[in-house]
Design a protein around this motif. Structure first.
Motif, PDB file in Angstrom:
ATOM      1  N   PHE A 198       7.533 -22.657   2.880  1.00 48.77           N
ATOM      2  CA  PHE A 198       7.154 -23.582   3.953  1.00 48.77           C
ATOM      3  C   PHE A 198       8.310 -24.484   4.367  1.00 48.77           C
ATOM      4  CE2 PHE A 198       2.687 -22.805   2.529  1.00 48.77           C
ATOM      5  CZ  PHE A 198       2.201 -22.381   3.757  1.00 48.77           C
ATOM      6  N   SER A 199       9.248 -24.728   3.466  1.00 51.03           N
ATOM      7  CA  SER A 199      10.369 -25.603   3.823  1.00 51.03           C
ATOM      8  C   SER A 199      11.341 -24.916   4.770  1.00 51.03           C
ATOM      9  CB  SER A 199      11.117 -26.059   2.568  1.00 51.03           C
ATOM     10  OG  SER A 199      11.864 -24.991   2.005  1.00 51.03           O
ATOM     11  N   GLY A 200      11.451 -23.586   4.673  1.00 52.14           N
ATOM     12  CA  GLY A 200      12.314 -22.844   5.589  1.00 52.14           C
ATOM     13  C   GLY A 200      13.778 -23.251   5.525  1.00 52.14           C
ATOM     14  N   GLY A 201      14.259 -23.645   4.363  1.00 50.66           N
ATOM     15  CA  GLY A 201      15.661 -24.036   4.239  1.00 50.66           C
ATOM     16  C   GLY A 201      15.948 -25.439   4.721  1.00 50.66           C
ATOM     17  N   ASP A 202      14.909 -26.216   4.989  1.00 49.60           N
ATOM     18  CA  ASP A 202      15.037 -27.576   5.509  1.00 49.60           C
ATOM     19  C   ASP A 202      14.766 -28.555   4.366  1.00 49.60           C
ATOM     20  OD1 ASP A 202      14.375 -30.112   6.614  1.00 49.60           O
ATOM     21  OD2 ASP A 202      13.740 -29.217   8.498  1.00 49.60           O
ATOM     22  N   GLY A 203      15.818 -29.280   3.940  1.00 49.46           N
ATOM     23  CA  GLY A 203      15.683 -30.188   2.810  1.00 49.46           C
ATOM     24  C   GLY A 203      14.732 -31.334   3.063  1.00 49.46           C
ATOM     25  N   ARG A 204      14.743 -31.871   4.269  1.00 46.31           N
ATOM     26  CA  ARG A 204      13.838 -32.978   4.602  1.00 46.31           C
ATOM     27  C   ARG A 204      12.387 -32.501   4.544  1.00 46.31           C
ATOM     28  NH1 ARG A 204      16.375 -34.597   8.674  1.00 46.31           N
ATOM     29  NH2 ARG A 204      15.392 -33.220  10.199  1.00 46.31           N
ATOM     30  N   LYS A 205      12.142 -31.308   5.084  1.00 40.14           N
ATOM     31  CA  LYS A 205      10.785 -30.758   5.034  1.00 40.14           C
ATOM     32  C   LYS A 205      10.367 -30.506   3.589  1.00 40.14           C
ATOM     33  CE  LYS A 205       9.854 -27.481   7.997  1.00 40.14           C
ATOM     34  NZ  LYS A 205       9.771 -26.117   8.593  1.00 40.14           N
ATOM     35  N   LEU A 206      11.299 -30.032   2.771  1.00 41.95           N
ATOM     36  CA  LEU A 206      11.021 -29.786   1.363  1.00 41.95           C
ATOM     37  C   LEU A 206      10.502 -31.050   0.683  1.00 41.95           C
ATOM     38  CD1 LEU A 206      11.681 -27.547  -0.992  1.00 41.95           C
ATOM     39  CD2 LEU A 206      13.523 -29.144  -1.521  1.00 41.95           C
ATOM     40  N   TYR A 207      11.209 -32.153   0.890  1.00 38.72           N
ATOM     41  CA  TYR A 207      10.799 -33.410   0.264  1.00 38.72           C
ATOM     42  C   TYR A 207       9.498 -33.941   0.864  1.00 38.72           C
ATOM     43  CZ  TYR A 207      15.009 -34.024  -2.576  1.00 38.72           C
ATOM     44  OH  TYR A 207      15.991 -33.891  -3.529  1.00 38.72           O
ATOM     45  N   ASN A 208       9.289 -33.723   2.176  1.00 34.47           N
ATOM     46  CA  ASN A 208       8.023 -34.146   2.789  1.00 34.47           C
ATOM     47  C   ASN A 208       6.835 -33.423   2.164  1.00 34.47           C
ATOM     48  OD1 ASN A 208       9.385 -35.862   4.488  1.00 34.47           O
ATOM     49  ND2 ASN A 208       9.304 -34.509   6.273  1.00 34.47           N
ATOM     50  N   ILE A 209       7.025 -32.115   1.904  1.00 30.34           N
ATOM     51  CA  ILE A 209       5.933 -31.336   1.301  1.00 30.34           C
ATOM     52  C   ILE A 209       5.686 -31.805  -0.129  1.00 30.34           C
ATOM     53  CG2 ILE A 209       5.209 -29.033   0.571  1.00 30.34           C
ATOM     54  CD1 ILE A 209       6.925 -27.907   2.867  1.00 30.34           C
ATOM     55  N   LEU A 210       6.770 -31.990  -0.896  1.00 32.36           N
ATOM     56  CA  LEU A 210       6.614 -32.443  -2.279  1.00 32.36           C
ATOM     57  C   LEU A 210       5.908 -33.801  -2.320  1.00 32.36           C
ATOM     58  CD1 LEU A 210       7.157 -32.087  -5.297  1.00 32.36           C
ATOM     59  CD2 LEU A 210       9.399 -33.169  -4.932  1.00 32.36           C
ATOM     60  N   GLU A 211       6.294 -34.700  -1.420  1.00 33.17           N
ATOM     61  CA  GLU A 211       5.678 -36.020  -1.411  1.00 33.17           C
ATOM     62  C   GLU A 211       4.199 -35.929  -1.033  1.00 33.17           C
ATOM     63  OE1 GLU A 211       7.203 -40.409  -0.253  1.00 33.17           O
ATOM     64  OE2 GLU A 211       7.552 -38.853   1.249  1.00 33.17           O
TER      65      GLU A 211
END
Length: 424
Positions: free
Chosen positions: A189-202
């Motif tokens: 779901f993050s698609g290589g996007d670090g900001r999206k990765l952290y948004n999902i984890l949060e």
């Protein structure tokens, strides 16, 4: 409380994750930073790969004044005020302050022009960030004064490292019992996007009850994201996946799907001019000679949405998208230029046939430049057979008409005029 992505923003190049081709040991950008002399440059890459973070780290490392502008909200007046402020901070031979412009592709020509003098005179060192190809979005005068560094989507190992760092080091997560059992869903779901990765984890960790152990699995991630799709999508973070689905739906002649993906982009806040530019490309690449009016329609659409803006632009976009989706399709022009470029790379600079050469001087005429050239308009039907390709490739076929009504007429005309030379 700051978002997780902001809390985990690295402060040094050693903490920076990814982009080792630029900032790894002995990499080009790292060497420039370590030398203390950096050029003006543009960081080009997808969202969430660390463009803003990298610019900030460089400014901190070099201990230079750091000014930031967002192309979404800044005007020419803001640019001039920032440049004046930078002038006051530069003394004698001190290094230039850094001016960081996020989403520089959104600046108009006049806004970009207002930067030129400051960059040329060394008043500021410009760092621009863009998700769009700077060759198309940055004026040539400014682009020629900047290096372009390409940032890549974060790889699996980078993303896993970022997840583990957040769980181990973040002030609010490190003391909670969180077990990351499966990575695949978050990474997908993050698609290589670090900001999206952290948004999902949060988002996922927000569901942890006090005192309990939270086990993060693929199933849990999918479930929580589906429940909170508006939060996940609110900033149009699926930019690349959605534009891909949009283009493929039009290419596949499905107007229902095409309008759906158009609506997703509009609701997600996508730049309408970005959509318009993609329609122009599609009209030439995927429709082409099957319906030459498609390119005119796409160009008219682009000019119209620029003139009226949202919300009315959505109607113009919808009309154009439906027209393009229901149009006959052909990629013959796209294939032809690809074949031609491959031939040029293979054969090099073949000489122009003598009869096609320009002969403005007596010497050139004496060397038979232009001799025996036949002027087409002197002949019946404004056509006469003669050789136009270099001798070495004179029988090469690069254009292949495709089986649609418009190109069938082109095929018949070519065969009528040229006979065997255009026999397909």
């Amino acid at each position: 409380m700051q978002p997780l992505a902001e809390r985990m923003r690295p402060k040094t190049l050693d903490d920076y994750v990814g982009q080792q081709h630029l900032v790894g040991e002995k990499a080009v950008l790292r060497r420039a930073v370590e030398s203390g002399r950096i050029p003006s440059f543009i960081l080009w890459g997808p969202p969430g790969v660390g463009k803003t973070t990298l610019a900030s780290i460089i400014a901190q490392t070099l201990k230079r004044p750091f000014h930031t502008l967002s192309a979404i909200s800044a005007g020419v007046k803001d640019i001039r005020e920032t440049i004046e402020s930078a002038k006051k901070q530069k003394f004698f031979d001190t290094p230039s302050p850094i001016l960081f412009i996020d989403e520089i592709h959104r600046f108009s020509k006049s806004q970009q022009d207002s930067l030129l003098g400051a960059v040329e005179q060394g008043i500021v060192t410009l760092i621009g960030a863009t998700t769009e190809n700077p060759s198309f979005e940055v004026i040539s005068a400014l682009l020629s004064r900047c290096q372009v560094y390409v940032l890549k989507p974060l790889e699996k190992d980078d993303l896993v490292l970022m997840l583990n760092q957040a769980l181990d080091k973040d002030l609010f997560l490190k003391n909670r019992n969180i077990i990351l059992e499966e990575y695949e869903a978050i990474l997908q779901f993050s698609g290589g996007d670090g900001r999206k990765l952290y948004n999902i984890l949060e988002l996922v960790t927000n569901f942890q009850q006090e005192g309990e152990t939270l086990s993060i699995t693929n199933e849990m991630v999918v479930e929580k994201l589906q429940q909170n799709i508006a939060l996940y999508d609110k900033d149009g973070e699926q930019h690349y996946d959605i534009i891909s689905a949009f283009i493929k739906s039009i290419r596949g002649s499905d107007p229902n799907a095409a309008v759906y993906w158009l609506a997703r982009m509009i609701e997600g806040g996508e730049d309408i001019e970005f959509i318009g530019r993609r329609l122009i490309i599609l009209a030439a690449e995927d429709i082409g000679l099957a319906n030459p009016n498609a390119l005119l329609m796409a160009n008219t659409c682009f000019q119209s949405i620029r003139a009226v803006g949202l919300p009315e632009a959505r109607i113009i976009l919808s009309q154009t998208v439906i027209y393009l989706a229901t149009s006959a399709k052909s990629n013959s022009a796209y294939l032809a230029i690809g074949e031609a470029q491959a031939l040029v790379r293979e054969t090099g600079n073949l000489p122009v046939p003598l009869h096609l050469r320009n002969a403005p001087t007596k010497l050139m005429k004496s060397l038979d430049y232009g001799k025996n050239y036949k002027y087409s308009h002197d002949y019946e039907g404004n056509f006469v057979k003669q050789q136009f390709l270099p001798d070495a490739v004179k029988n090469k076929k690069l254009f292949e008409p495709q089986p649609n009504l418009a190109e069938e007429k082109i095929r018949q005309k070519l065969q009528q005029d040229w006979g065997d030379q255009y026999q397909y």
